[in-house]
Scaffold this motif. Structure first.
Motif, PDB file in Angstrom:
ATOM      1  N   PRO A 187       0.811  -1.232   0.000  1.00  0.00           N
ATOM      2  CA  PRO A 187       0.000   0.000   0.000  1.00  0.00           C
ATOM      3  C   PRO A 187       0.837   1.271   0.000  1.00  0.00           C
ATOM      4  CG  PRO A 187      -0.889  -1.580   1.562  1.00  0.00           C
ATOM      5  CD  PRO A 187       0.417  -2.141   1.085  1.00  0.00           C
ATOM      6  N   GLU A 188       1.917   1.278   0.782  1.00  0.00           N
ATOM      7  CA  GLU A 188       2.736   2.492   0.849  1.00  0.00           C
ATOM      8  C   GLU A 188       3.367   2.804  -0.507  1.00  0.00           C
ATOM      9  OE1 GLU A 188       5.181  -0.935   2.645  1.00  0.00           O
ATOM     10  OE2 GLU A 188       3.103  -0.200   2.679  1.00  0.00           O
ATOM     11  N   ARG A 189       3.717   1.775  -1.275  1.00  0.00           N
ATOM     12  CA  ARG A 189       4.257   2.018  -2.609  1.00  0.00           C
ATOM     13  C   ARG A 189       3.163   2.466  -3.565  1.00  0.00           C
ATOM     14  NH1 ARG A 189       7.369  -2.304  -5.384  1.00  0.00           N
ATOM     15  NH2 ARG A 189       7.745  -0.537  -6.766  1.00  0.00           N
ATOM     16  N   PHE A 218      -5.844  -8.962  -4.211  1.00  0.00           N
ATOM     17  CA  PHE A 218      -6.360  -7.635  -4.568  1.00  0.00           C
ATOM     18  C   PHE A 218      -6.428  -7.396  -6.075  1.00  0.00           C
ATOM     19  CE2 PHE A 218      -4.367  -7.155  -0.348  1.00  0.00           C
ATOM     20  CZ  PHE A 218      -5.483  -6.741   0.365  1.00  0.00           C
ATOM     21  N   ARG A 219      -6.186  -8.409  -6.868  1.00  0.00           N
ATOM     22  CA  ARG A 219      -6.162  -8.221  -8.319  1.00  0.00           C
ATOM     23  C   ARG A 219      -7.540  -7.853  -8.853  1.00  0.00           C
ATOM     24  NH1 ARG A 219      -3.688 -12.444 -12.798  1.00  0.00           N
ATOM     25  NH2 ARG A 219      -3.843 -11.031 -14.592  1.00  0.00           N
ATOM     26  N   GLN A 220      -7.577  -6.788  -9.677  1.00  0.00           N
ATOM     27  CA  GLN A 220      -8.808  -6.327 -10.317  1.00  0.00           C
ATOM     28  C   GLN A 220      -8.606  -6.316 -11.836  1.00  0.00           C
ATOM     29  OE1 GLN A 220     -11.539  -5.634  -8.363  1.00  0.00           O
ATOM     30  NE2 GLN A 220     -10.323  -6.221  -6.574  1.00  0.00           N
ATOM     31  N   ASN A 221      -9.558  -5.732 -12.548  1.00  0.00           N
ATOM     32  CA  ASN A 221      -9.520  -5.762 -14.007  1.00  0.00           C
ATOM     33  C   ASN A 221      -8.477  -4.834 -14.619  1.00  0.00           C
ATOM     34  OD1 ASN A 221     -11.593  -7.659 -14.148  1.00  0.00           O
ATOM     35  ND2 ASN A 221     -13.188  -6.073 -14.138  1.00  0.00           N
ATOM     36  N   THR A 222      -8.100  -3.789 -13.895  1.00  0.00           N
ATOM     37  CA  THR A 222      -7.120  -2.837 -14.414  1.00  0.00           C
ATOM     38  C   THR A 222      -6.074  -2.563 -13.343  1.00  0.00           C
ATOM     39  OG1 THR A 222      -8.280  -0.847 -13.619  1.00  0.00           O
ATOM     40  CG2 THR A 222      -8.925  -1.727 -15.794  1.00  0.00           C
ATOM     41  N   PRO A 223      -4.866  -2.133 -13.738  1.00  0.00           N
ATOM     42  CA  PRO A 223      -3.849  -1.799 -12.747  1.00  0.00           C
ATOM     43  C   PRO A 223      -4.311  -0.740 -11.751  1.00  0.00           C
ATOM     44  CG  PRO A 223      -2.851  -1.992 -14.906  1.00  0.00           C
ATOM     45  CD  PRO A 223      -4.340  -2.064 -15.115  1.00  0.00           C
ATOM     46  N   ARG A 228      -6.089   0.658  -6.162  1.00  0.00           N
ATOM     47  CA  ARG A 228      -7.109   1.178  -5.237  1.00  0.00           C
ATOM     48  C   ARG A 228      -7.532   0.104  -4.244  1.00  0.00           C
ATOM     49  NH1 ARG A 228     -10.833   4.400  -9.712  1.00  0.00           N
ATOM     50  NH2 ARG A 228      -9.651   6.366  -9.682  1.00  0.00           N
ATOM     51  N   ALA A 229      -7.672  -1.127  -4.725  1.00  0.00           N
ATOM     52  CA  ALA A 229      -8.061  -2.221  -3.838  1.00  0.00           C
ATOM     53  C   ALA A 229      -6.984  -2.486  -2.794  1.00  0.00           C
ATOM     54  CB  ALA A 229      -8.331  -3.484  -4.652  1.00  0.00           C
ATOM     55  N   ILE A 230      -5.722  -2.410  -3.213  1.00  0.00           N
ATOM     56  CA  ILE A 230      -4.610  -2.632  -2.274  1.00  0.00           C
ATOM     57  C   ILE A 230      -4.663  -1.612  -1.143  1.00  0.00           C
ATOM     58  CG2 ILE A 230      -2.103  -2.407  -2.055  1.00  0.00           C
ATOM     59  CD1 ILE A 230      -1.915  -3.672  -4.867  1.00  0.00           C
ATOM     60  N   VAL A 231      -4.964  -0.376  -1.489  1.00  0.00           N
ATOM     61  CA  VAL A 231      -4.971   0.696  -0.493  1.00  0.00           C
ATOM     62  C   VAL A 231      -6.239   0.670   0.366  1.00  0.00           C
ATOM     63  CG1 VAL A 231      -5.018   3.208  -0.181  1.00  0.00           C
ATOM     64  CG2 VAL A 231      -3.465   2.176  -1.861  1.00  0.00           C
ATOM     65  N   ASP A 232      -7.395   0.415  -0.263  1.00  0.00           N
ATOM     66  CA  ASP A 232      -8.680   0.645   0.407  1.00  0.00           C
ATOM     67  C   ASP A 232      -9.430  -0.612   0.845  1.00  0.00           C
ATOM     68  OD1 ASP A 232      -8.357   3.396   0.068  1.00  0.00           O
ATOM     69  OD2 ASP A 232      -9.302   3.358  -1.922  1.00  0.00           O
ATOM     70  N   GLU A 233      -9.253  -1.723   0.155  1.00  0.00           N
ATOM     71  CA  GLU A 233     -10.069  -2.897   0.429  1.00  0.00           C
ATOM     72  C   GLU A 233      -9.481  -3.759   1.541  1.00  0.00           C
ATOM     73  OE1 GLU A 233     -12.972  -3.377  -0.947  1.00  0.00           O
ATOM     74  OE2 GLU A 233     -12.801  -1.628  -2.261  1.00  0.00           O
ATOM     75  N   LEU A 252       0.235  -9.003   5.617  1.00  0.00           N
ATOM     76  CA  LEU A 252      -0.620  -8.141   4.794  1.00  0.00           C
ATOM     77  C   LEU A 252      -1.387  -7.116   5.637  1.00  0.00           C
ATOM     78  CD1 LEU A 252      -1.916 -10.652   2.096  1.00  0.00           C
ATOM     79  CD2 LEU A 252      -0.003  -9.033   1.996  1.00  0.00           C
ATOM     80  N   ARG A 253      -0.755  -6.634   6.691  1.00  0.00           N
ATOM     81  CA  ARG A 253      -1.320  -5.497   7.413  1.00  0.00           C
ATOM     82  C   ARG A 253      -1.006  -4.225   6.637  1.00  0.00           C
ATOM     83  NH1 ARG A 253       1.189  -7.833  13.023  1.00  0.00           N
ATOM     84  NH2 ARG A 253      -0.388  -9.457  13.379  1.00  0.00           N
TER      85      ARG A 253
END
Length: 315
Positions: A187-189, A218-223, A228-233, A252-253
């Motif tokens: 997330p920090e990156r 956290f893989r989604q349809n687009t980078p 966003r999922a890595i940061v928020d989900e 994965l904290r």
């Protein structure tokens, strides 16, 4: 392409290319013969995409060289051994040991998810490599299944330090440039913050999750949506991880300061990899203590003063 199978081009007057070992969008790894030491080696060639600006090509070659000396300064059986950086045709070629086997990505594609015990064993070996790298001042920044080699003799090898960062070196990326595989970024990156050793640990956690679950969390349809999922989900609960679950969740904290320490994570992975279970005390792991010491020498190192330039001590 510099040489077809059977053409046996010789690089730097020494390394005879025999056949491709692997190929990706950025180049080829060749099986080659060292004509001086009479041994097989792997030679990494990078091909610049057509139309790339000269400045970008130069940065690519600089990154390739950095891969070589970043890996070369890490002494660990789980890190690919770099023998040489040869120059041919105005660009560098990395000469490495030959590791015969499959990548973890190939293994997962061929046979599906791993058992928690098998994943834990591989994770412990990768973490041993990361701890050695961090102690040498090197951040890998691209830990993922494709960069983990499973040797035929049972050795687990972390490779591809091409986007590694080294304490004391100048940055080779432009402001705002995102480097690494999005689904494995911490997330920090993803937020553009300065990474530390704990960022590699996050990537290891994602790799372990993917190894046992069959997909990265956290893989989604687009980078962009992935970042966003890595940061928020929230982390989707692992369903097949079994005893590996607390280690994955600890790595994965979202807050890097709260992640499982490298020492504790390796200890836990060794236990699980041997078929054991974690104790209640183990599950009370503390935050990640920084492992990169400072300062580290710059690379290339500053030459020692010569007799002509060495200061003369006062009488």
């Amino acid at each position: 392409m510099s040489g077809e199978p059977g053409s046996e081009r010789v690089i730097a007057g020494r390394y005879r290319l025999l056949s491709p070992l692997g190929e990706g969008g950025m180049g080829t790894v060749w099986l080659a013969r060292d004509e001086v030491l009479y041994r097989e080696v792997a030679v990494k060639e990078v091909r610049a995409p057509s139309g790339l600006a000269t400045s970008e090509i130069e940065r690519m070659y600089a990154r390739l060289e950095r891969e070589a000396w970043a890996a070369a300064r890490v002494s660990n059986r789980n890190v690919v051994t770099v023998y040489d950086v040869a120059t041919d045709g105005g660009r560098p070629w990395i000469v490495m040991e030959v590791v015969r086997g499959l990548s973890l990505a190939d293994q997962l594609d061929a046979e599906g998810p791993l058992s928690p015990q098998r994943a834990a064993h591989i994770g412990a070996e990768v973490l041993s490599a990361l701890r050695a790298a961090h102690e040498a001042g090197v951040l890998h920044r691209d830990v993922k299944p494709a960069n983990v080699l499973l040797s035929n003799d049972g050795r687990v090898v972390l490779t591809d330090f091409g986007i590694a960062t080294v304490e004391g070196s100048s940055a080779l990326t432009m402001t705002g440039e995102l480097i690494g595989s999005p689904e494995f970024l911490a997330p920090e990156r993803a937020l553009g913050r300065t990474p530390g050793p704990e960022s590699d640990l996050w990537s290891l956690g994602v790799m372990l999750y993917a190894a046992v679950e069959g997909n990265s969390p956290f893989r989604q349809n687009t980078p962009l949506s992935t970042l966003r999922a890595i940061v928020d989900e929230e982390l989707p609960p692992p369903r097949r991880a079994g005893p590996l679950t607390p280690v994955i969740e600890g790595l994965l904290r979202k807050d890097p300061a709260e992640r499982l320490s490298a020492e504790q994570a390796e200890h836990d992975l060794r236990i699980i990899g041997a078929g054991g279970t974690l104790s209640a005390e183990t599950l009370q792991a503390g935050p990640y203590p920084p492992t990169i010491a400072a300062p580290f020498p710059q690379y290339p190192p500053t030459p020692a003063p010569t007799a002509a330039t060495r200061p003369v001590p006062p009488p």
